[in-house]
Design a protein around this motif. Structure first.
Motif, mmCIF file in Angstrom:
data_model
loop_
_atom_site.group_PDB
_atom_site.id
_atom_site.type_symbol
_atom_site.label_atom_id
_atom_site.label_comp_id
_atom_site.label_asym_id
_atom_site.label_seq_id
_atom_site.Cartn_x
_atom_site.Cartn_y
_atom_site.Cartn_z
ATOM 1 N N LEU A 85 0.847 -1.074 -0.144
ATOM 2 C CA LEU A 85 0.185 -0.143 -0.052
ATOM 3 C C LEU A 85 1.309 1.445 -0.241
ATOM 4 O O LEU A 85 2.071 1.259 1.144
ATOM 5 C CB LEU A 85 -0.864 -0.237 1.467
ATOM 6 N N MET A 86 0.484 1.863 -0.406
ATOM 7 C CA MET A 86 1.249 3.809 -0.849
ATOM 8 C C MET A 86 1.058 4.782 0.195
ATOM 9 O O MET A 86 -1.101 4.909 0.825
ATOM 10 C CB MET A 86 0.585 4.428 -1.832
ATOM 11 N N GLU A 87 1.919 4.492 1.469
ATOM 12 C CA GLU A 87 1.501 5.198 2.264
ATOM 13 C C GLU A 87 1.200 6.469 2.330
ATOM 14 O O GLU A 87 1.971 6.984 1.616
ATOM 15 C CB GLU A 87 2.779 5.262 3.674
ATOM 16 N N VAL A 88 0.396 7.554 2.555
ATOM 17 C CA VAL A 88 -0.008 8.468 2.685
ATOM 18 C C VAL A 88 -0.098 8.633 3.882
ATOM 19 O O VAL A 88 -1.131 8.311 4.788
ATOM 20 C CB VAL A 88 -1.348 8.902 1.760
ATOM 21 N N LYS A 89 -0.090 10.460 4.581
ATOM 22 C CA LYS A 89 -0.291 11.273 5.574
ATOM 23 C C LYS A 89 -1.329 11.654 5.402
ATOM 24 O O LYS A 89 -1.484 12.769 4.223
ATOM 25 C CB LYS A 89 0.709 11.955 6.383
ATOM 26 N N LEU A 90 -2.617 12.084 5.648
ATOM 27 C CA LEU A 90 -3.705 13.057 6.142
ATOM 28 C C LEU A 90 -3.327 14.263 6.551
ATOM 29 O O LEU A 90 -2.489 15.066 7.651
ATOM 30 C CB LEU A 90 -4.757 12.713 7.675
ATOM 31 N N ASN A 91 -4.177 14.655 5.618
ATOM 32 C CA ASN A 91 -3.553 16.658 4.754
ATOM 33 C C ASN A 91 -4.428 16.903 5.890
ATOM 34 O O ASN A 91 -6.095 17.976 4.735
ATOM 35 C CB ASN A 91 -3.260 16.465 3.301
ATOM 36 N N LEU A 92 -4.665 18.143 6.657
ATOM 37 C CA LEU A 92 -5.871 18.591 7.249
ATOM 38 C C LEU A 92 -5.619 20.175 7.170
ATOM 39 O O LEU A 92 -6.906 20.273 6.814
ATOM 40 C CB LEU A 92 -5.421 18.851 8.715
#
Length: 264
Positions: free
Chosen positions: A13-20
């Protein structure tokens, strides 16, 4: 006989950070998997329960064990935060409807597909514009699955499991794949479950079995060392899907900001 194609494989899985600071958006080829480590949210239970409606509170009370009640409160409320972020609805206005097969959906946004799975300390939510199903399982070392294999798998699948170097992982890989696929179809576990393919490669399936004429993709993934998952969704393997994984933040400030930025 009309057939549909099902492609099965493993995926990192491509790890992405939640961008608020950025709107939560999906492209047509996206599948986002949000993971929730439930113990990290126990301190928020009193806040999160405020976002459940009367029907959801009754459902929570039906769980015999307090730990199961708490887990339900956490993953159901966070599901509503995620759906609110994708639809720009208020969290408290997220009211799930159910198909005849008991699969939840949003009547106000029927094009937004989602599915949830939980096992022990983790929950995972898949969101896509395509029909989607997800299953995660804790790979218990104490579970003796040998006797149930003939009820769940065909001869080739049983052979692969029994001859695998890591039999436990092979069992959970095959199980989560079948479970994710029937959840995507909205079928549930029925007499057709045994005939759902779960081995790597491309398979042709009778469309009557699926009650669906679309092609499908299915991918296994490791959530952690002890948790294995699978996600299934509509679409030909010729069309590459963007499979992304995002860990949910565990503060009310971030959860509220996640929706307020979208609804502001």
């Amino acid at each position: 006989m009309q057939t549909a194609k099902l492609f099965i494989s493993f995926s990192d899985l491509m790890e992405v950070k939640l961008n608020l600071d950025k709107e939560c958006s999906l492209d047509n080829n996206d599948v986002i998997i949000y993971s929730i480590y439930l113990p990290n949210f126990m301190d928020l239970k009193a806040d999160l329960v405020q976002f459940l409606n009367a029907k959801e509170l009754i459902k929570a009370e039906r769980f015999y064990k307090e730990i199961d009640q708490n887990r339900f409160i956490i993953y159901r409320s966070i599901l509503k935060f995620i759906l609110a972020a994708h639809t720009k609805l208020e969290v408290k206005n997220i009211d799930l409807d159910y198909h005849l097969n008991k699969k939840p959906y949003l009547a106000s946004h029927p094009w937004l597909h989602f599915n949830i799975s939980h096992s022990e300390d983790f929950a995972a939510i898949a969101v896509s514009y395509k029909k989607v199903g997800i299953d995660i399982e804790y790979m218990s070392g104490d579970f003796d699955f040998t006797n149930i294999l003939p009820d769940i798998f065909d001869d080739n699948e049983i052979f692969e499991i029994k001859n695998a170097f890591n039999k436990k992982q092979a069992f959970y890989t095959s199980w989560t794949r079948k479970e994710a696929f029937v959840k995507a179809l909205g079928k549930g576990i029925d007499e057709d479950f045994k005939y759902i393919p779960c081995l790597d490669g491309q398979h042709n399936i009778d469309s009557i079995l699926l009650k669906n004429k679309e092609d499908w993709q299915m991918y296994s993934f490791a959530l952690t060392e002890h948790y294995l998952g699978a996600v299934a969704f509509e679409g030909s393997s010729a069309v590459c899907k963007n499979l992304m994984h995002c860990s949910m933040p565990n503060t009310m400030k971030d959860l509220l900001e996640m929706t307020q930025m979208r609804n502001g």
